[in-house]
Write a protein that holds these residues in place. Sequence first.
Motif, PDB file in Angstrom:
ATOM      1  N   MET A   1       3.775   9.669   6.311  1.00 28.57           N
ATOM      2  CA  MET A   1       3.261  10.733   5.451  1.00 28.57           C
ATOM      3  C   MET A   1       2.005  10.251   4.746  1.00 28.57           C
ATOM      4  SD  MET A   1       5.169  12.951   2.495  1.00 28.57           S
ATOM      5  CE  MET A   1       5.365  11.600   1.331  1.00 28.57           C
ATOM      6  N   ARG A  32       1.887  11.168  -1.588  1.00 31.68           N
ATOM      7  CA  ARG A  32       1.855  11.198  -0.121  1.00 31.68           C
ATOM      8  C   ARG A  32       1.302   9.901   0.465  1.00 31.68           C
ATOM      9  NH1 ARG A  32       2.924  16.051   2.110  1.00 31.68           N
ATOM     10  NH2 ARG A  32       2.151  15.216   4.085  1.00 31.68           N
ATOM     11  N   ASN A 176      -3.642  12.815   9.146  1.00 31.53           N
ATOM     12  CA  ASN A 176      -2.254  12.864   8.693  1.00 31.53           C
ATOM     13  C   ASN A 176      -1.397  13.169   9.915  1.00 31.53           C
ATOM     14  OD1 ASN A 176       0.162  13.158   7.330  1.00 31.53           O
ATOM     15  ND2 ASN A 176      -0.312  15.205   6.566  1.00 31.53           N
ATOM     16  N   GLY A 177      -0.542  12.225  10.301  1.00 32.61           N
ATOM     17  CA  GLY A 177       0.295  12.436  11.475  1.00 32.61           C
ATOM     18  C   GLY A 177       0.405  11.169  12.298  1.00 32.61           C
ATOM     19  N   SER A 178       0.665  11.342  13.586  1.00 35.91           N
ATOM     20  CA  SER A 178       0.849  10.201  14.476  1.00 35.91           C
ATOM     21  C   SER A 178       0.479  10.598  15.896  1.00 35.91           C
ATOM     22  CB  SER A 178       2.308   9.727  14.438  1.00 35.91           C
ATOM     23  OG  SER A 178       2.495   8.614  15.277  1.00 35.91           O
ATOM     24  N   THR A 235      -3.159  16.477  11.566  1.00 31.11           N
ATOM     25  CA  THR A 235      -4.234  17.223  10.917  1.00 31.11           C
ATOM     26  C   THR A 235      -5.395  16.253  10.792  1.00 31.11           C
ATOM     27  OG1 THR A 235      -2.768  18.675   9.652  1.00 31.11           O
ATOM     28  CG2 THR A 235      -5.013  18.411   8.842  1.00 31.11           C
ATOM     29  N   ARG A 248      -5.927  21.215  13.422  1.00 29.20           N
ATOM     30  CA  ARG A 248      -4.517  20.836  13.452  1.00 29.20           C
ATOM     31  C   ARG A 248      -4.011  20.882  14.888  1.00 29.20           C
ATOM     32  NH1 ARG A 248      -1.535  24.738   9.405  1.00 29.20           N
ATOM     33  NH2 ARG A 248      -0.037  23.052   9.074  1.00 29.20           N
ATOM     34  N   CYS A 253       2.073  20.725  12.965  1.00 26.75           N
ATOM     35  CA  CYS A 253       3.237  20.019  12.436  1.00 26.75           C
ATOM     36  C   CYS A 253       3.017  19.510  11.013  1.00 26.75           C
ATOM     37  CB  CYS A 253       3.573  18.854  13.362  1.00 26.75           C
ATOM     38  SG  CYS A 253       5.052  17.942  12.912  1.00 26.75           S
ATOM     39  N   LYS A 254       1.799  19.075  10.695  1.00 28.80           N
ATOM     40  CA  LYS A 254       1.519  18.493   9.384  1.00 28.80           C
ATOM     41  C   LYS A 254       0.899  19.535   8.456  1.00 28.80           C
ATOM     42  CE  LYS A 254       2.404  14.862   8.856  1.00 28.80           C
ATOM     43  NZ  LYS A 254       3.706  14.227   8.558  1.00 28.80           N
ATOM     44  N   SER A 269      -3.802  18.490   1.847  1.00 24.72           N
ATOM     45  CA  SER A 269      -2.474  18.524   2.456  1.00 24.72           C
ATOM     46  C   SER A 269      -1.513  19.377   1.628  1.00 24.72           C
ATOM     47  CB  SER A 269      -1.917  17.108   2.591  1.00 24.72           C
ATOM     48  OG  SER A 269      -2.706  16.348   3.473  1.00 24.72           O
TER      49      SER A 269
END
Length: 305
Positions: A1, A32, A176-178, A235, A248, A253-254, A269
């Motif tokens: 996160m 976050r 932000n994410g993977s 994102t 995105r 998802c984020k 976010s």
Amino acid sequence: MCGIVGLYLKNPALESQIGELFTPMLIAMTDRGPDSAGFAIYGDEVADDWIKLTLRHPEKNYDWKALAEKIQDELDIGVEWFQNAKVAVFKLHTTDAIAEAYLAENACDVLILSAGQSIEILKEVGLPAQIAETFNLRGMKGSHIIGHTRMATESAVTMEGSHPFSTGMDLCLVHNGSLSNHNRLREELKREGVKFETDNDSEVAAGYLTYRLQQGDTLTEALEYALKDLDGFFTFTIGTRDGFAVVRDPIACKPAVMAETDDYVAMASEYQALTTLPGIENARVWEPEPSTIYIWERSSDDKRG
């Protein structure tokens, strides 16, 4: 996160206040991402025959003045520089290729955080409030800025692994994410000459965009390719010399939210990071759509892919 924030000023009269406006946005994302934070600010442009580098050295008391004098003497070029905490911004009357080759040969322990005519990247391990104070974010001026607070999941907590990442001129990315296919893409991009400093998956995304732009793609085209080739959830907020972009993944998802007034475009976010902006109560607020490219630039209107 992790947390992402961005602010693009449509009203030039606000450029002297961008640091003051952005600081509470970055701090609002502390929950976050409490382990590191950073931001890329665009302003204080140099001429096209100059290059601006944001440099970092592991030694706290590194002698930047000696490096500046050495560059000036040995390359016989104009040099301007200033120090901001642990980094230094060098303005050199030469090309990026010559500057980077010189540093690689004569100061190989100096890390180039960013290169371009406008960008400065400042990032560090620690809480966002501490980092904002360290670099005097509140006092900064500029036309647009993006920032990131990190909760490390994919790699160690280091300054190098924090965001933003830059692998191209005046280009940077926060994420932000993977990404699930970053290792394969990293090897493919290395074969194409893209260089990486960390094992962070987000740096691969930045390198991918740099590669696409080097192939002649527009930013919109590069992001369209990214939606096809980058596997995972994300994102992205991307900074360029002229503006910023938001995109995105196909299932969004984020979290992300955007706000626009006559004076600015902002993203975060979480909405709470936008509540300190002037006129936010009258802004158009919306959630960016999946697989949709949003770009704001000084030379063009809002574009959506």
